[in-house]
Design a protein around this motif. Structure first.
Motif, PDB file in Angstrom:
ATOM      1  N   LEU A 284       0.839  -1.195   0.000  1.00  0.00           N
ATOM      2  CA  LEU A 284       0.000   0.000   0.000  1.00  0.00           C
ATOM      3  C   LEU A 284       0.883   1.257   0.000  1.00  0.00           C
ATOM      4  N   PRO A 285       0.308   2.412  -0.314  1.00  0.00           N
ATOM      5  CA  PRO A 285       1.121   3.638  -0.360  1.00  0.00           C
ATOM      6  C   PRO A 285       1.817   3.889   0.973  1.00  0.00           C
ATOM      7  N   PRO A 286       2.948   4.605   0.949  1.00  0.00           N
ATOM      8  CA  PRO A 286       3.673   4.877   2.184  1.00  0.00           C
ATOM      9  C   PRO A 286       2.768   5.533   3.231  1.00  0.00           C
ATOM     10  N   ARG A 287       2.905   5.103   4.453  1.00  0.00           N
ATOM     11  CA  ARG A 287       2.284   5.778   5.594  1.00  0.00           C
ATOM     12  C   ARG A 287       3.395   5.943   6.616  1.00  0.00           C
ATOM     13  N   VAL A 288       3.980   7.128   6.645  1.00  0.00           N
ATOM     14  CA  VAL A 288       5.153   7.341   7.478  1.00  0.00           C
ATOM     15  C   VAL A 288       4.781   8.325   8.575  1.00  0.00           C
ATOM     16  N   MET A 289       5.021   7.908   9.796  1.00  0.00           N
ATOM     17  CA  MET A 289       4.752   8.726  10.978  1.00  0.00           C
ATOM     18  C   MET A 289       5.389  10.114  10.810  1.00  0.00           C
ATOM     19  N   GLY A 290       4.566  11.160  10.853  1.00  0.00           N
ATOM     20  CA  GLY A 290       5.092  12.521  10.813  1.00  0.00           C
ATOM     21  C   GLY A 290       5.292  13.093   9.418  1.00  0.00           C
ATOM     22  N   LEU A 291       5.155  12.254   8.370  1.00  0.00           N
ATOM     23  CA  LEU A 291       5.290  12.735   6.989  1.00  0.00           C
ATOM     24  C   LEU A 291       3.917  12.569   6.340  1.00  0.00           C
ATOM     25  N   ASP A 292       3.105  13.621   6.422  1.00  0.00           N
ATOM     26  CA  ASP A 292       1.677  13.484   6.140  1.00  0.00           C
ATOM     27  C   ASP A 292       1.347  13.671   4.667  1.00  0.00           C
ATOM     28  N   SER A 293       1.102  12.568   4.015  1.00  0.00           N
ATOM     29  CA  SER A 293       0.795  12.562   2.580  1.00  0.00           C
ATOM     30  C   SER A 293      -0.624  13.052   2.335  1.00  0.00           C
ATOM     31  N   THR A 294      -0.837  13.589   1.126  1.00  0.00           N
ATOM     32  CA  THR A 294      -2.208  13.904   0.707  1.00  0.00           C
ATOM     33  C   THR A 294      -2.791  12.758  -0.116  1.00  0.00           C
ATOM     34  N   TYR A 295      -1.944  11.753  -0.468  1.00  0.00           N
ATOM     35  CA  TYR A 295      -2.385  10.665  -1.357  1.00  0.00           C
ATOM     36  C   TYR A 295      -3.002  11.234  -2.630  1.00  0.00           C
ATOM     37  N   TRP A 296      -2.246  12.156  -3.242  1.00  0.00           N
ATOM     38  CA  TRP A 296      -2.733  12.810  -4.465  1.00  0.00           C
ATOM     39  C   TRP A 296      -3.142  11.777  -5.517  1.00  0.00           C
ATOM     40  N   LEU A 297      -2.288  10.776  -5.712  1.00  0.00           N
ATOM     41  CA  LEU A 297      -2.616   9.712  -6.659  1.00  0.00           C
ATOM     42  C   LEU A 297      -2.377   8.392  -5.922  1.00  0.00           C
ATOM     43  N   TYR A 298      -3.470   7.757  -5.494  1.00  0.00           N
ATOM     44  CA  TYR A 298      -3.374   6.554  -4.673  1.00  0.00           C
ATOM     45  C   TYR A 298      -2.769   5.425  -5.515  1.00  0.00           C
ATOM     46  N   SER A 299      -1.608   4.928  -5.094  1.00  0.00           N
ATOM     47  CA  SER A 299      -0.875   3.955  -5.907  1.00  0.00           C
ATOM     48  C   SER A 299      -0.395   2.793  -5.053  1.00  0.00           C
ATOM     49  N   VAL A 300      -0.461   1.614  -5.632  1.00  0.00           N
ATOM     50  CA  VAL A 300      -0.055   0.397  -4.918  1.00  0.00           C
ATOM     51  C   VAL A 300       1.018  -0.332  -5.722  1.00  0.00           C
ATOM     52  N   LEU A 301       1.725  -1.237  -5.049  1.00  0.00           N
ATOM     53  CA  LEU A 301       2.688  -2.102  -5.740  1.00  0.00           C
ATOM     54  C   LEU A 301       2.143  -3.522  -5.723  1.00  0.00           C
ATOM     55  N   VAL A 302       2.045  -4.103  -6.897  1.00  0.00           N
ATOM     56  CA  VAL A 302       1.521  -5.467  -7.007  1.00  0.00           C
ATOM     57  C   VAL A 302       2.698  -6.430  -7.185  1.00  0.00           C
ATOM     58  N   PRO A 303       2.471  -7.747  -7.048  1.00  0.00           N
ATOM     59  CA  PRO A 303       3.587  -8.671  -7.234  1.00  0.00           C
ATOM     60  C   PRO A 303       4.178  -8.552  -8.647  1.00  0.00           C
ATOM     61  N   LYS A 304       5.447  -8.887  -8.758  1.00  0.00           N
ATOM     62  CA  LYS A 304       6.127  -8.833 -10.071  1.00  0.00           C
ATOM     63  C   LYS A 304       5.314  -9.577 -11.131  1.00  0.00           C
TER      64      LYS A 304
END
Ligand SMILES: *Cc1c(COP(=O)(O)O)cnc(C)c1O
Length: 383
Positions: A284-304
């Motif tokens: 899932l998109p990064p969720r980093v404590m203290g670095l507050d994303s707006t999730y402008w373009l919601y993007s995921v990484l799928v298996p190779k």
């Protein structure tokens, strides 16, 4: 076309206020780059970011071009910049005859890896190789980069930072040394884009922000054909026609009023996707404590290997999705230039998929996206 309504990736959210202000601009006769809305948009935007000055430009790319030029980048200089980004971040480096040095991402934020930058600067300093004149850091997809660390590294070598915040208007830090700051308020200069798919739009446009008055004055000068005021068509250097129009600024003013609404809509969409996808084999998109994303373009990484089958599956369902960027170090036009790392950017490209996340996305459409993605993994990616 199938009968099923399609779910679009990211469409602009234009309301009544935008229409009102555009009509006001048209009726005023100020349709071009002279007009009261331009100055008002700049002032409100600067306040929003927490910067002293803002200069409205015809595009985000134009703003980057001006930023590099004002920071003295020229023929033969090296500009270190994020490898994983849209090409608009890098083209202006070539406009100026400078040489990009692409720095790979870290997996934590998908943005520039501070350690890679630090190692490369140390290596260059040690070998007597030229240091970058500027470090350009992208906050990709609405996710703030690790700018506290990058700032420390650059500070050691006295290298100014340009923030490419084209995609990250409204994002910021809530922990650590930058706590309370918005993206765009940290670098010597920062830029934003108001292209149609960005979180706030003017149709097309950009903004440069800075706390440095000389930088703002010089940027404004270069953006208006370097015309010296009050002496009759004297141009004291090579300038550009890079100003935003009053009509565009009218749209921008209305959009800026709605920014909090846009940011909370993006974050709400991201939360819903995050919980719906929690058990699927995706990063899932990064969720980093203290670095507050707006999730402008919601993007995921799928298996190779699953990216293209998933994109095909979603296309059949009339759900618009697309891959993440091909990193710049593999773009043919930059072939001869340097890069540091690159495997993370390649991985993000090979596995990344952006999903529909317009601020106006209704719950039924979001449900359809969730169902379509889930179905793909339920059926197995072999279909
Ligand atoms: C959109 C974008 C740009 C360029 O902005 P334009 O307004 O389209 O010229 C630059 N950098 C990034 C990261 C972008 O997403």
């Amino acid at each position: 076309m199938s009968e099923e309504a399609s779910v679009r990736l990211a469409v602009p959210d234009i309301g009544v206020r935008e229409r009102e202000l555009v009509v006001e601009a048209l009726d005023s006769g100020f349709v071009s780059s002279v007009g009261p809305f331009v100055a008002e948009f700049e002032q409100r935007f600067a306040r929003e970011i927490g910067s002293r000055f803002a200069v409205a430009c015809s595009s985000g790319t134009a703003a980057i071009h001006l930023a590099l030029r004002v920071l003295g980048v020229g023929q033969g200089d090296v500009v270190a910049l994020s490898d994983f980004t849209f090409i608009g971040s890098a083209n202006p480096v070539l406009y100026l005859g400078a040489s990009p040095l692409f720095v790979d991402s870290e997996m934590t934020t998908w943005n520039m890896d501070p350690q890679l930058l630090e190692d490369e600067l140390a290596r260059r300093a040690c070998n007597g190789q030229p240091l970058p004149k500027v470090v350009e850091v992208v906050h990709a997809l609405g996710q703030p980069a690790q700018l506290a660390d990058i700032g420390q590294v650059c500070g050691r070598y006295d290298i100014p930072i340009i923030e490419d915040a084209a995609e990250a208007l409204g994002a910021g830090w809530s922990d650590g040394p930058l706590s309370g700051q918005r993206v765009g308020s940290v670098g010597k200069v920062a830029m934003f884009s108001f292209n149609g798919n960005k979180i706030a739009t003017t149709g097309g446009g950009g903004m440069l922000v800075t706390d440095d008055e000389d930088t703002a004055t010089r940027t404004r000068h270069l953006s208006t054909q370097a015309k010296v005021q009050g002496v009759g068509y004297l141009h004291d250097e090579v300038g550009y026609n890079y100003r935003l129009t009053n009509i565009a600024a009218a749209i921008g003013l209305a959009q800026l009023e709605r920014l909090p609404e846009f940011v909370s809509a993006k974050r709400a969409i991201a939360r819903r996707y995050d919980s719906a996808f929690a058990n699927l084999p995706m990063v899932l998109p990064p969720r980093v404590m203290g670095l507050d994303s707006t999730y402008w373009l919601y993007s995921v990484l799928v298996p190779k290997g699953a990216r293209d089958p998933l994109l095909a599956h979603l296309a059949r369902k009339n759900v618009e999705a697309r891959p993440l960027w091909r990193p710049l170090h593999v773009q043919p036009i930059f072939g001869a230039h340097g890069s540091v790392g690159g495997a993370t950017g390649e991985d993000l490209f090979e596995r990344g998929v952006s999903l529909p996340c317009s601020t106006g996305l209704d719950p039924a459409s979001q449900h359809k996206v969730i169902e379509s993605v889930t179905e793909f993994f339920d059926q197995g990616s072999s279909e």
